[in-house]
Design an enzyme around this catalytic site. Structure first.
Site, PDB file in Angstrom:
ATOM      1  N   LYS A 132      94.779   4.600  26.291  1.00  0.00           N
ATOM      2  CA  LYS A 132      96.115   4.814  26.785  1.00  0.00           C
ATOM      3  C   LYS A 132      96.927   5.678  25.945  1.00  0.00           C
ATOM      4  CE  LYS A 132      97.013   1.655  30.151  1.00  0.00           C
ATOM      5  NZ  LYS A 132      97.918   1.833  31.215  1.00  0.00           N
ATOM      6  N   GLY A 171      98.449  -5.212  41.266  1.00  0.00           N
ATOM      7  CA  GLY A 171      98.381  -6.210  40.281  1.00  0.00           C
ATOM      8  C   GLY A 171      99.734  -6.962  39.790  1.00  0.00           C
ATOM      9  N   PHE A 172      99.686  -7.477  38.624  1.00  0.00           N
ATOM     10  CA  PHE A 172     100.737  -8.567  38.495  1.00  0.00           C
ATOM     11  C   PHE A 172     102.211  -7.532  38.177  1.00  0.00           C
ATOM     12  CE2 PHE A 172     102.803  -9.378  34.000  1.00  0.00           C
ATOM     13  CZ  PHE A 172     103.876 -10.528  34.613  1.00  0.00           C
ATOM     14  N   ILE A 173     102.237  -6.477  37.378  1.00  0.00           N
ATOM     15  CA  ILE A 173     103.368  -5.763  37.117  1.00  0.00           C
ATOM     16  C   ILE A 173     103.591  -5.120  38.577  1.00  0.00           C
ATOM     17  CG2 ILE A 173     104.444  -3.828  36.054  1.00  0.00           C
ATOM     18  CD1 ILE A 173     103.776  -5.875  33.911  1.00  0.00           C
ATOM     19  N   ALA A 222     102.750   3.629  32.776  1.00  0.00           N
ATOM     20  CA  ALA A 222     102.655   2.213  32.092  1.00  0.00           C
ATOM     21  C   ALA A 222     101.505   2.191  30.958  1.00  0.00           C
ATOM     22  CB  ALA A 222     102.262   1.093  33.128  1.00  0.00           C
ATOM     23  N   ASP A 235      95.560   1.076  45.563  1.00  0.00           N
ATOM     24  CA  ASP A 235      94.806  -0.001  44.634  1.00  0.00           C
ATOM     25  C   ASP A 235      93.291  -0.266  44.927  1.00  0.00           C
ATOM     26  OD1 ASP A 235      94.112  -2.421  42.711  1.00  0.00           O
ATOM     27  OD2 ASP A 235      96.163  -2.278  42.608  1.00  0.00           O
ATOM     28  N   THR A 259      88.494   4.802  33.732  1.00  0.00           N
ATOM     29  CA  THR A 259      89.620   4.373  34.473  1.00  0.00           C
ATOM     30  C   THR A 259      90.982   4.997  34.008  1.00  0.00           C
ATOM     31  OG1 THR A 259      88.359   2.730  35.514  1.00  0.00           O
ATOM     32  CG2 THR A 259      90.902   2.498  35.816  1.00  0.00           C
ATOM     33  N   LEU A 284     100.135   2.699  37.376  1.00  0.00           N
ATOM     34  CA  LEU A 284     100.151   1.495  36.626  1.00  0.00           C
ATOM     35  C   LEU A 284      98.718   1.023  36.588  1.00  0.00           C
ATOM     36  CD1 LEU A 284     102.491  -1.112  38.305  1.00  0.00           C
ATOM     37  CD2 LEU A 284     102.967   0.603  36.536  1.00  0.00           C
ATOM     38  N   TYR A 322      90.797   0.249  24.716  1.00  0.00           N
ATOM     39  CA  TYR A 322      92.080   0.320  25.652  1.00  0.00           C
ATOM     40  C   TYR A 322      93.190   1.043  25.114  1.00  0.00           C
ATOM     41  CZ  TYR A 322      96.012  -2.003  28.034  1.00  0.00           C
ATOM     42  OH  TYR A 322      97.328  -2.172  28.848  1.00  0.00           O
TER      43      TYR A 322
HETATM   44  N1  LIG Z   1     100.780  -7.117  31.632  1.00  0.00           N
HETATM   45  C1  LIG Z   1     100.925  -6.919  30.187  1.00  0.00           C
HETATM   46  O1  LIG Z   1     101.240  -7.212  29.522  1.00  0.00           O
HETATM   47  C2  LIG Z   1     100.900  -5.211  30.193  1.00  0.00           C
HETATM   48  C3  LIG Z   1     101.268  -4.822  28.902  1.00  0.00           C
HETATM   49  C4  LIG Z   1     101.058  -3.630  28.334  1.00  0.00           C
HETATM   50  C5  LIG Z   1     100.756  -2.629  29.548  1.00  0.00           C
HETATM   51  N2  LIG Z   1     100.480  -2.900  30.574  1.00  0.00           N
HETATM   52  C6  LIG Z   1     100.223  -1.999  31.674  1.00  0.00           C
HETATM   53  O2  LIG Z   1     100.906  -1.970  32.804  1.00  0.00           O
HETATM   54  C7  LIG Z   1      99.902  -1.854  33.980  1.00  0.00           C
HETATM   55  C8  LIG Z   1      99.820  -2.933  34.741  1.00  0.00           C
HETATM   56  O3  LIG Z   1      99.189  -4.179  34.250  1.00  0.00           O
HETATM   57  P1  LIG Z   1      99.266  -5.365  34.946  1.00  0.00           P
HETATM   58  O4  LIG Z   1      99.524  -6.431  33.906  1.00  0.00           O
HETATM   59  O5  LIG Z   1      99.767  -5.410  36.173  1.00  0.00           O
HETATM   60  O6  LIG Z   1      97.586  -5.317  35.186  1.00  0.00           O
HETATM   61  P2  LIG Z   1      96.591  -5.991  36.613  1.00  0.00           P
HETATM   62  O7  LIG Z   1      95.437  -5.865  36.209  1.00  0.00           O
HETATM   63  O8  LIG Z   1      97.338  -7.152  37.255  1.00  0.00           O
HETATM   64  O9  LIG Z   1      96.901  -4.742  37.563  1.00  0.00           O
HETATM   65  C9  LIG Z   1      96.203  -3.512  37.335  1.00  0.00           C
HETATM   66  C10 LIG Z   1      95.776  -2.736  38.702  1.00  0.00           C
HETATM   67  O10 LIG Z   1      95.251  -1.539  38.774  1.00  0.00           O
HETATM   68  C11 LIG Z   1      94.259  -1.902  39.658  1.00  0.00           C
HETATM   69  N3  LIG Z   1      93.263  -0.932  39.420  1.00  0.00           N
HETATM   70  C12 LIG Z   1      92.253  -0.872  38.001  1.00  0.00           C
HETATM   71  N4  LIG Z   1      91.493   0.031  38.337  1.00  0.00           N
HETATM   72  C13 LIG Z   1      91.896   0.904  39.572  1.00  0.00           C
HETATM   73  C14 LIG Z   1      91.400   2.166  39.967  1.00  0.00           C
HETATM   74  N5  LIG Z   1      90.365   2.570  39.384  1.00  0.00           N
HETATM   75  N6  LIG Z   1      91.982   2.764  40.910  1.00  0.00           N
HETATM   76  C15 LIG Z   1      93.154   2.001  41.653  1.00  0.00           C
HETATM   77  N7  LIG Z   1      93.478   0.734  41.140  1.00  0.00           N
HETATM   78  C16 LIG Z   1      93.059   0.355  39.843  1.00  0.00           C
HETATM   79  C17 LIG Z   1      93.756  -3.276  39.626  1.00  0.00           C
HETATM   80  O11 LIG Z   1      92.885  -3.494  40.785  1.00  0.00           O
HETATM   81  C18 LIG Z   1      94.960  -4.075  39.562  1.00  0.00           C
HETATM   82  O12 LIG Z   1      95.737  -4.287  40.508  1.00  0.00           O
HETATM   83  C19 LIG Z   1      98.633  -1.176  33.188  1.00  0.00           C
HETATM   84  O13 LIG Z   1      98.669   0.083  33.281  1.00  0.00           O
HETATM   85  C20 LIG Z   1      98.679  -1.819  31.838  1.00  0.00           C
HETATM   86  O14 LIG Z   1      97.819  -1.137  31.044  1.00  0.00           O
HETATM   87  C21 LIG Z   1     100.538  -4.257  31.043  1.00  0.00           C
END
Ligand SMILES: NC(=O)c1ccc[n+]([C@@H]2O[C@H](COP(=O)([O-])OP(=O)(O)OC[C@H]3O[C@@H](n4cnc5c(N)ncnc54)[C@H](O)[C@@H]3O)[C@@H](O)[C@H]2O)c1
Length: 326
Positions: free
Chosen positions: A154, A11-13, A118, A32, A96, A77, A150
Site C-alpha cells: 500500500k 467488499g465491505f467498504i 483506499a 470486482d 493485486t 478499493l 500488505y
Molecule cells: N476494512 C478496513 O478496516 C480497512 C482498513 C484499511 C484499509 N482498507 C482498505 O479499504 C479497501 C476495502 O477494504 P474492505 O474492508 O472493503 O475489504 P474487502 O475484502 O471486504 O473488499 C475488497 C474487495 O476487493 C476485491 N478484490 C480483491 N482482489 C481483486 C482483484 N484482483 N480485482 C478486483 N477486485 C478485487 C474483493 O473481491 C473484495 O470484494 C481495501 O483497499 C483495503 O486495503 C480497509
C-alpha cells in the site's frame, strides 16, 4: 449525474460507499472478482444507476472496457485485505495491490478521472509514537515477516500516486483507513469475529496479551470521510487519516463486545498465542490516528462511539441470523 467507478466494490467498504453514491444520484460502475453481483450489493441490485462488471483489476483490457470514458472519479478499493489473507499469500497481495493500481492509474490518466485510493494505517507499520500524523515515519519490520507485505504494498501504491500526481498532474487523494468495522464485514476481522463468537456462545478470541490498542472506526464515519476527501478541491494531492480517536486495547474491546452482546458474567475473552496461528507475525502495539488534517481540510471527525457502532453491528448480525432461520 456523475459517472464514477468503484473497484473492489463488492467488499465491505465498497457496499457502504456504493449505497451512499447511488443515493446521491451518481451512475456507479462496480468492478470486482465475483462472476455475479456480490451478495453485499444484493440489497442495491435493483437500482437503475448501478452497473456491475466482473473483472480482475489487474486485467487492463477488461478494465479499459468497463470504465466509462466520462468517468470523473475512480474509488480504488480492490485489494487483498485482512491479516489472515495477506499472511497466507503475500505474493498475491503485492501483485493485486500494486498491479491493480497500475491498471487504474493508466485508465485514470486517459480519462482525466480523479483517483480516491483506499490506503491503510498499516503504512505506519509499528510506529507507536501516537498520534500518527500523515507525515509520521513508517516503521516496518523485516521483509522476512509476511505481515508487512500488505502495508509495504500500500505504501508503494501511495508513492506511485504522489509521483503521478506531481509528474502528470493526476488528480488524486489518499485515505488511510484505521480499523473500519460495521455491517457486512467478513468475520476474519476483529470485531465481526468477536461478535460471531459471542452470538454463538463462545468467548471472543484475543491475540497474545491483548494489550495492543486500535481505534475502531464505524463504516458510516469512514464513508463520510471518503466522500469528503473525494469532493474537497483542497484535499487533492494529499493523504488523510480516516480514523476514530477512541483508543482501546484488544482485551477491553473483547469485554465490551461481550457486554454489548448481553453476555457479561457468562463469557470471558480467550487469549490465543499468534505463534500457533501465523508462520511469521508481528503486531503494532499502539495505533492512534492524528486527525487534525482531516478536521481542517475535510471538516471531518468520526462521530460514532464504539458502543453505538457495536450495537448497530450486533443488530445487523442478529437480523441476518433471523433471516437465515426464516
Ligand atoms: N476494512 C478496513 O478496516 C480497512 C482498513 C484499511 C484499509 N482498507 C482498505 O479499504 C479497501 C476495502 O477494504 P474492505 O474492508 O472493503 O475489504 P474487502 O475484502 O471486504 O473488499 C475488497 C474487495 O476487493 C476485491 N478484490 C480483491 N482482489 C481483486 C482483484 N484482483 N480485482 C478486483 N477486485 C478485487 C474483493 O473481491 C473484495 O470484494 C481495501 O483497499 C483495503 O486495503 C480497509
Amino acid at each position: 449525474m456523475a459517472q464514477v467507478v468503484v473497484t473492489g466494490g463488492g467488499g465491505f467498504i465498497g457496499s457502504h460507499l456504493i449505497g451512499a453514491l447511488l443515493t446521491r444520484g451518481d451512475e456507479v460502475t462496480v468492478i470486482d472478482l465475483c462472476e455475479d453481483i456480490p451478495w453485499r450489493l444484493s440489497h442495491l441490485s435493483g437500482r437503475g444507476n448501478l452497473r456491475y462488471v466482473a473483472a480482475d483489476v489487474r486485467d487492463r483490457q477488461k478494465c479499459e472496457e468497463a470504465i466509462p470514458g466520462s468517468c470523473s472519479k475512480i474509488f480504488h478499493l480492490a485489494a487483498v485485505v485482512g491479516v489472515r489473507n495477506y499472511c497466507s499469500d503475500p505474493l498475491e497481495t503485492i501483485d493485486t495491490n500494486i498491479g491493480g493500481l497500475r491498471t487504474i492509474l493508466g485508465a485514470a490518466l486517459l480519462r482525466g478521472s480523479k483517483i480516491i485510493f483506499a490506503s491503510t494505517s498499516e503504512v505506519y507499520g509499528k510506529n507507536s509514537k501516537v498520534p500518527l500524523g500523515e507525515d509520521s515515519d513508517r516503521v516496518l519490520g523485516p521483509t522476512s515477516i509476511d505481515r508487512w507485505s500488505y502495508g509495504s504494498s500500500k505504501a508503494i501504491c501511495e508513492h506511485m500516486l504522489f509521483a503521478t500526481h506531481r509528474k502528470h498532474s493526476l488528480p488524486m487523494v489518499i485515505v488511510r483507513l484505521f480499523n473500519a468495522y460495521g455491517p457486512r464485514q467478513k468475520p476474519i476481522f476483529a470485531i465481526p469475529a468477536m461478535i460471531d463468537e459471542v452470538v454463538n456462545g463462545r468467548g471472543p478470541r484475543v491475540y497474545d496479551s491483548g494489550e495492543q490498542t486500535r481505534c475502531f472506526t464505524f463504516a458510516d464515519d469512514v464513508i463520510e470521510g471518503i466522500l469528503r476527501a473525494s469532493e474537497r478541491p483542497l484535499a487533492e494531492g494529499q493523504a488523510f487519516n480516516i480514523g476514530s480517536s477512541q483508543e482501546i486495547t484488544m482485551a477491553s474491546l473483547a469485554r465490551k463486545v461481550i457486554d454489548v452482546g448481553g453476555k457479561s458474567g457468562e463469557l470471558e475473552p480467550r487469549f490465543v498465542d499468534t505463534k500457533g496461528i501465523y508462520r511469521s507475525y508481528e503486531d503494532p502495539s499502539r495505533r492512534v490516528p492524528g486527525v487534525s488534517r482531516a478536521k481542517e481540510v475535510l471538516g471531518w471527525a468520526a462521530k460514532t462511539s464504539l458502543d453505538t457502532g457495536l450495537r448497530k453491528t450486533f443488530e445487523f448480525v442478529r437480523m441476518e441470523i433471523d433471516q437465515e432461520r426464516g
